[in-house]
Design a protein around this motif. Structure first.
Motif, PDB file in Angstrom:
ATOM      1  N   ASP A 290      12.730  51.484 -62.275  1.00  0.00           N
ATOM      2  CA  ASP A 290      13.906  51.857 -61.482  1.00  0.00           C
ATOM      3  C   ASP A 290      13.434  52.645 -60.260  1.00  0.00           C
ATOM      4  O   ASP A 290      13.127  53.803 -60.364  1.00  0.00           O
TER       5      ASP A 290
ATOM      6  N   GLU B  68      12.931  57.198 -58.582  1.00  0.00           N
ATOM      7  CA  GLU B  68      14.043  57.765 -57.819  1.00  0.00           C
ATOM      8  C   GLU B  68      14.439  59.149 -58.296  1.00  0.00           C
ATOM      9  O   GLU B  68      14.989  59.927 -57.548  1.00  0.00           O
ATOM     10  N   GLU B  69      14.229  59.390 -59.576  1.00  0.00           N
ATOM     11  CA  GLU B  69      14.717  60.637 -60.143  1.00  0.00           C
ATOM     12  C   GLU B  69      13.579  61.329 -60.881  1.00  0.00           C
ATOM     13  O   GLU B  69      12.553  60.717 -61.164  1.00  0.00           O
TER      14      GLU B  69
ATOM     15  N   SER C  29      21.226  52.458 -63.244  1.00  0.00           N
ATOM     16  CA  SER C  29      20.338  53.326 -64.014  1.00  0.00           C
ATOM     17  C   SER C  29      20.963  53.671 -65.360  1.00  0.00           C
ATOM     18  O   SER C  29      20.277  53.735 -66.382  1.00  0.00           O
TER      19      SER C  29
HETATM   20 MG    MG Z   1      19.902  54.625 -60.013  1.00  0.00          MG
END
Ligand code: MG
Ligand code: TYD
Length: 453
Positions: free
Chosen positions: A171, A125-126, A102
């Protein structure tokens, strides 16, 4: 309303079966079949665009020439991509969790946005806030960099239509999903759909797409081979989380060589390209320690000097241990057996540990001679000459064989101030007098032992 059906799909290879089976008939994996609900057929035209022309044409009349490329802003990444980012390409970046995928891709889109390209970073993911915090660490978010925290592929595609980015990061492939497919995110059918759609998007719009892919415990990309087929380029980001060095390696590249590696160092402000990796890998080398040998290895067109360390200690159990990290265990076993047979070193009653410093992995035959030198030195508890490097392949008769690009290896050793090189005979003969470094040709491991005194 599309008809759905239930099938069982192997989560290793993607093979399908109408009923559940304990073992995949295709790849032989046990317990890998999972139930998925599936559209009877993909929506019409969903993948039209993977091939950019539908017309038959004489090949000679097809426009040729090099594809359009531009610099990524990260020279080490450019090197691995084969000279920069290719318009319309789909690039998969795989690697262990926490290795820095990332970070690398955020640095990439920041650099692109700084040079005036509109960039979109999609994260499943974030949160957007987490990405903002990381961006601050990496020099602050430039205008023209957009972020979307989303897992629904449909909404991601809609956002791409709205924003019109010139480069896209997703991602990760495993967290995005298409609701039309019944199975959970990360399953083979989802991974196939997500990567397929994004590859179509890349080709159709001429926008480069970078996908993050997670690696399973066994070291394969989750949704294995399949994912590699759907993209143009597959890069692996490797390294040891306990060390700052990271190696970016191309394992597939439709637009360049798969030989190149990029070397990075993870620091407080993200990843820095390392122009002179040898100095970095040797920086912490102990002076005058037994069991340490330096070898010039080839990584693509580059030569890296790395330190091989060995420890030999009386065996604690009846079966002696052979533990390695960074070099192949089998290779070390063979070399140890060879030293026992040919030189009479009683290694069968000793535990052996061999390690490549810095968390690096080397898999070249040229490393053999350095492993042998490190083992001899460790066993005798006597350091090797501090200004020496070792390379050569060792055969089962104990003979030392020639390896490729000896000149490049010697040049790198000289560059870093080494004065001696223990090399195979042909290299010593052909490169004799190339200046600056003493060449010691060793025909066999027995000869190496003699020369070490
Ligand atoms: Mg990552
Ligand atoms: P990350 O890019 O989140 O890894 P991945 O996406 O492959 O899972 O990187 C995670 C690690 O990198 C984390 O342990 C923190 C570290 N890191 C730094 O050391 N310096 C930095 O500037 C950044 C952004 C991360």
């Amino acid at each position: 309303m599309a008809k759905t059906r239930t099938v069982f799909e192997c989560q290793q290879c993607g093979a399908q079966s109408p009923k559940w089976l304990g073992r995949c008939p295709d790849c032989g994996a046990w317990g890998s079949l999972a139930e998925v609900r599936q559209e009877a057929a993909p929506a019409k035209g969903a993948y039209a665009g993977l091939a950019t022309s539908a017309e038959v044409a004489p090949l000679a009349e097809v426009e040729g020439g090099a594809e359009s490329r531009w610099p990524s802003g990260l020279p080490e990444l450019d090197r691995v991509l084969g000279g920069g980012i290719v318009a319309g390409s789909a690039v998969l970046v795989g690697g262990d969790p926490g290795i820095g995928k990332s970070t690398l891709l955020l640095q990439l889109v920041q650099a692109q946005a700084r040079s005036g390209r509109k960039a979109l970073y999609v994260t499943g993911e974030e949160s957007a806030r987490q990405i903002r915090m990381r961006a601050d660490r990496l020099g602050g978010p430039p205008p023209g960099l957009y972020v979307l925290s989303e897992t629904d592929l449909g909404r991601v595609l809609a956002a791409v239509d709205r924003v019109g980015p010139e480069i896209l990061v997703a991602d990760s492939v495993q967290t995005l999903y298409s609701p039309e497919i019944g199975s959970a995110p990360g399953t083979v059918s989802q991974v196939r759909e997500v990567s397929g759609r994004l590859a179509v998007l890349a080709k159709g719009r001429g926008v480069p797409v970078f996908l993050v892919g997670h690696v399973t415990k066994e070291g394969a990309l989750a949704g294995p081979r399949l994912l590699e087929h759907m993209v143009d380029t597959v890069l692996y980001f490797e390294g040891d989380r306990g060390h700052p060095y990271r190696i970016l390696r191309a394992v597939k590249n439709r637009f360049g060589s798969t030989n190149e590696v990029g070397v990075f160092e993870m620091g407080e402000a993200g990843l820095q390209g390392v122009a002179n990796p040898s100095a970095l890998f040797l920086a912490e080398r102990p002076k005058g320690a037994a069991g340490s040998a330096v070898v010039p290895c080839l990584e693509g067109t580059r030569t890296l000097l790395v330190e091989v360390q060995a420890l030999v200690a009386p065996a604690t159990f009846a079966a002696p241990q052979r533990t390695t990290s960074g070099v192949e265990r089998n290779r070390v076993q063979i070399l140890a057996a060879l030293l026992e047979r040919r030189l009479g070193l009683p290694l069968a009653t000793h535990d052996i540990f061999v390690n490549v410093a810095g968390g690096l992995r080397v898999a070249e035959p040229a490393v053999d001679l350095a492993v042998v030198a490190a083992l001899i030195s460790a066993f005798r508890d006597r350091p090797l000459p501090a200004d020496a490097v070792f390379f050569g392949e060792v055969g089962l008769a104990g003979e030392v064989r020639g390896v490729s690009r000896a000149d490049a290896r010697l040049a790198e050793a000289r560059e870093l101030g080494f004065g001696r090189a223990f090399v195979p005979l042909p290299a010593a003969r052909h490169l004799h007098g190339t200046g600056g470094i003493d060449l010691i040709g060793v025909p066999s491991v027995a000869d190496l032992l003699d020369r070490l005194g």
